[in-house]
Each structure stands twice: as structure tokens, then as C-alpha cells.
Enzyme design. Structure first.
Site, mmCIF file in Angstrom:
data_model
loop_
_atom_site.group_PDB
_atom_site.id
_atom_site.type_symbol
_atom_site.label_atom_id
_atom_site.label_comp_id
_atom_site.label_asym_id
_atom_site.label_seq_id
_atom_site.Cartn_x
_atom_site.Cartn_y
_atom_site.Cartn_z
ATOM 1 C CG LEU A 154 -1.976 -4.635 1.229
ATOM 2 C CD1 LEU A 154 -0.713 -4.323 0.450
ATOM 3 C CD2 LEU A 154 -1.943 -6.071 1.705
ATOM 4 C CB SER A 155 -3.782 -2.513 7.621
ATOM 5 O OG SER A 155 -3.537 -2.015 8.919
ATOM 6 N N GLY B 141 0.838 -1.208 0.000
ATOM 7 C CA GLY B 141 0.000 0.000 0.000
ATOM 8 C C GLY B 141 0.866 1.249 0.000
ATOM 9 C CG HIS B 142 3.208 2.109 3.456
ATOM 10 N ND1 HIS B 142 3.296 0.964 4.216
ATOM 11 C CD2 HIS B 142 2.522 2.998 4.205
ATOM 12 C CE1 HIS B 142 2.691 1.164 5.375
ATOM 13 N NE2 HIS B 142 2.211 2.378 5.402
ATOM 14 C CD GLU C 128 -9.428 6.893 -2.864
ATOM 15 O OE1 GLU C 128 -9.904 5.745 -3.022
ATOM 16 O OE2 GLU C 128 -9.605 7.818 -3.680
ATOM 17 C CD GLN D 165 -3.947 9.648 7.896
ATOM 18 O OE1 GLN D 165 -3.730 9.404 9.059
ATOM 19 N NE2 GLN D 165 -3.303 9.044 6.908
HETATM 20 P P1 AMP Z 1 0.564 4.499 7.829
HETATM 21 O O1 AMP Z 1 2.012 4.153 7.774
HETATM 22 O O2 AMP Z 1 -0.327 3.354 8.158
HETATM 23 O O3 AMP Z 1 0.277 5.736 8.639
HETATM 24 O O4 AMP Z 1 0.166 4.880 6.345
HETATM 25 C C1 AMP Z 1 0.905 5.792 5.597
HETATM 26 C C2 AMP Z 1 0.146 6.113 4.340
HETATM 27 O O5 AMP Z 1 -0.080 4.916 3.604
HETATM 28 C C3 AMP Z 1 -1.231 6.719 4.623
HETATM 29 O O6 AMP Z 1 -1.475 7.748 3.676
HETATM 30 C C4 AMP Z 1 -2.150 5.552 4.426
HETATM 31 O O7 AMP Z 1 -3.459 5.919 4.047
HETATM 32 C C5 AMP Z 1 -1.447 4.813 3.297
HETATM 33 N N1 AMP Z 1 -1.885 3.413 3.251
HETATM 34 C C6 AMP Z 1 -1.922 2.527 4.278
HETATM 35 N N2 AMP Z 1 -2.442 1.353 3.862
HETATM 36 C C7 AMP Z 1 -2.735 1.504 2.543
HETATM 37 C C8 AMP Z 1 -3.292 0.666 1.550
HETATM 38 N N3 AMP Z 1 -3.669 -0.579 1.797
HETATM 39 N N4 AMP Z 1 -3.451 1.160 0.294
HETATM 40 C C9 AMP Z 1 -3.076 2.436 0.005
HETATM 41 N N5 AMP Z 1 -2.535 3.280 0.890
HETATM 42 C C10 AMP Z 1 -2.370 2.823 2.146
#
Ligand code: AMP
Length: 272
Positions: free
Chosen positions: A175-176, A27-28, A139, A144
Site C-alpha cells: 500500500l502506498s 498501512g498508516h 518498514e 527511512q
Molecule cells: P507517508 O504518509 O507515506 O509518509 O507514510 C507515513 C508512515 O506510514 C511511514 O512510516 C511509512 O513507512 C508508513 N507506511 C506507508 N505505507 C505503508 C504500508 N504499506 N505498510 C506499513 N506502513 C506504511
């Protein structure tokens, strides 16, 4: 970092920024790939922001994979990685908060007090340090993204805020970083978020009312043994205010606990 960026800007280079909390996944990487193609200089940030965690266990248990993150940044052609420590971002005496009203009261904001103040504060600081021309957000964290867009407009920031689609596993799970916490049974159950969203969309497509569609989605979560629904709501796609009927771009958003792991997801509804 700012001196570095100021020099690049003076030389006419376009800086793209992807803010993250590390534990990088596809995702990132999709955000990084987008940014890479649209800038001369790709700045990536990794900072696990204590101010946005309302639950201390969530902060201590947050996955940290810095070495492999650095390797991924190198592979994707990141030009500069900004990874400050908490004391650099919040030195002694720090007192200021950036707060977007109203849009932060519902959805995740209702269940995570102070979370979005932490997000907007750190993102504004990041923008002021990295000086990007644009910044890319997912998204996946829909509230956020909209809150940051609002902040950028309201505070006349010279940063273009760009949203990109959610990247999913082949079976549909978004993905998370928090998926790391799921055991195999929970990983299977986590699919109920995606199923619930699709079901609601399908029902709407078949002419069901919003209430009927939401009820079907809630049943889907309720039928999943370890899943506990935190919220499931349809909101205006830009203002995030709750909707009772579909008459414009809308977003269906939900948060579900799978055991001790909290997962969120969302999809467009209506004309969105
Ligand atoms: P985080 O490290 O979880 O704070 O996420 C950093 C960035 O990656 C944020 O803009 C999130 O929305 C984005 N992000 C996290 N998971 C995904 C995903 N599965 N698909 C697209 N972007 C993501």
C-alpha cells in the site's frame, strides 16, 4: 502542541506518535492501531513536508485527502491530530538541516538528493513538538526507518523508534499513497515489484548465489512493459551498506518507475 504534550507527560501519560503525510490508507492505520494499543495518548501528525520532495511535480501532485483522513483518525481513537502548515514548520529565516551521513547515500538517497535531510529534519522537529515516548514508522520505507533509528541513537533522543511490517493489497502490492496515480494497466504491472522480491528470495532459498537471485529479479522487472528499474540492491539490514554475500541480516530493496509513478518495496533476506 508542545504545551498540550508537556501537560500529558507531567500527568504520567505515555504518548505514542504516528507521523504521516496524510492520504491515509490501511498501512498508516496499522501503525495507528499498534500505537493505540501501546500508549495512553495517540498523537497523529499529517504534514506534506516540502523539504523532502526533490521533485516539485511530486509535491504538487501528492494526494491530499484531509477530510477523510480526519474521519479515519476519529474512528481509530486518535487523541490529537497535529497538522501544521509549511509556514509553521519552516517560518521565515529557517536555516537548519539535520543530516545522517553514509546511510543516506545509497538506495533512495542516491536518486533523491536532499530527501533524507528533509525527512530527518522534519521528524526531529516533530519529536520536539509532539514530545512522544515512542513513534511508529513503516518498514515499507525501510531506509527511512533505519535512518531515523540512527538519528535517534546519535542525537540521544528520548523517543523509541518502532518499525512495523508493510501492509499489502491481497495480491501483494505494498500500500502506498502513490498507488492512487496508477491507471488499471499500471496497477497490474506494479505487481512486478512484489514478484521480483519474492523471486529473489525463492532463488536464495533454492541455493542460488546473490548475483543469480538479483539477475532473476531484474529480469522480472525488465519483462514488465511500463516498468523501469531505478535500483535493486541487497544491503545490510541495519547499516544499509551494500552486500556482496549473505552472512547476516540483509534487506533486498528496490525502486521501480511504472510510467510516471515511482514505487518502492523491500523484503528481508538471509537471517533478517
Ligand atoms: P507517508 O504518509 O507515506 O509518509 O507514510 C507515513 C508512515 O506510514 C511511514 O512510516 C511509512 O513507512 C508508513 N507506511 C506507508 N505505507 C505503508 C504500508 N504499506 N505498510 C506499513 N506502513 C506504511
Amino acid at each position: 502542541m508542545r504545551a498540550h504534550s508537556a501537560k500529558l507527560r507531567a500527568a504520567g501519560r505515555r504518548i505514542g506518535c504516528v507521523p504521516t503525510m496524510g492520504a491515509l490508507h490501511q498501512g498508516h492505520l496499522s501503525l495507528m492501531e499498534y500505537a493505540r494499543q501501546n500508549c495512553d495518548h495517540l498523537a497523529m501528525s499529517i504534514f506534506v513536508n516540502p523539504m523532502q520532495f526533490n521533485n516539485p511535480d511530486d509535491l504538487t501532485g501528492y494526494p491530499r485527502t484531509f477530510e477523510s483522513d480526519v474521519a479515519k483518525c476519529a474512528q481509530l481513537g486518535v487523541d490529537v491530530l497535529y497538522a501544521p502548515g509549511p509556514d509553521q514548520v519552516y517560518p521565515e529565516g529557517f536555516l537548519t538541516k539535520v543530516s545522517v551521513a553514509k546511510m543516506t547515500q545509497g538506495l533512495c538517497g542516491a536518486h533523491r538528493p536532499g530527501h533524507f535531510d528533509g525527512v530527518t529534519t522534519v521528524v526531529l522537529k516533530l519529536f520536539n513538538t509532539v514530545l512522544p515516548h515512542f513513534a511508529v514508522f513503516g518498514e515499507k520505507d525501510y531506509q527511512q526507518l533505519q535512518v531515523i533509528k540512527r538519528m535517534a541513537i546519535d542525537l540521544d533522543l528520548a523517543v523509541q523508534v518502532i518499525g512495523r511490517p508493510t501492509v499489502r493489497e491481497p495480491d501483494g502490492l505494498a500500500l502506498s499513497s502513490r498507488n492512487h496515480h496508477l491507471d488499471p494497466a499500471q496497477r497490474r504491472e506494479a505487481l512486478c515489484l512484489y514478484r521480483a522480491l519474492n523471486l529473489a528470495r525463492e532463488k536464495i532459498g533454492q541455493g542460488a548465489s546473490l548475483d543469480q537471485a538479483l539477475a532473476a529479479a531484474k529480469d522480472e522487472i525488465a519483462a514488465t512493459p511500463q516498468a523501469e528499474l531505478e535500483y535493486l540492491e541487497v544491503v545490510d539490514a541495519a547499516s544499509l551498506q551494500p552486500l556482496r554475500s549473505l552472512d547476516g541480516p540483509a534487506r533486498l530493496c528496490l525502486a521501480v518507475w511504472i510510467g510516471r509513478t515511482r514505487l518502492i518495496d523491500n523484503m528481508p533476506l538471509g537471517d533478517a
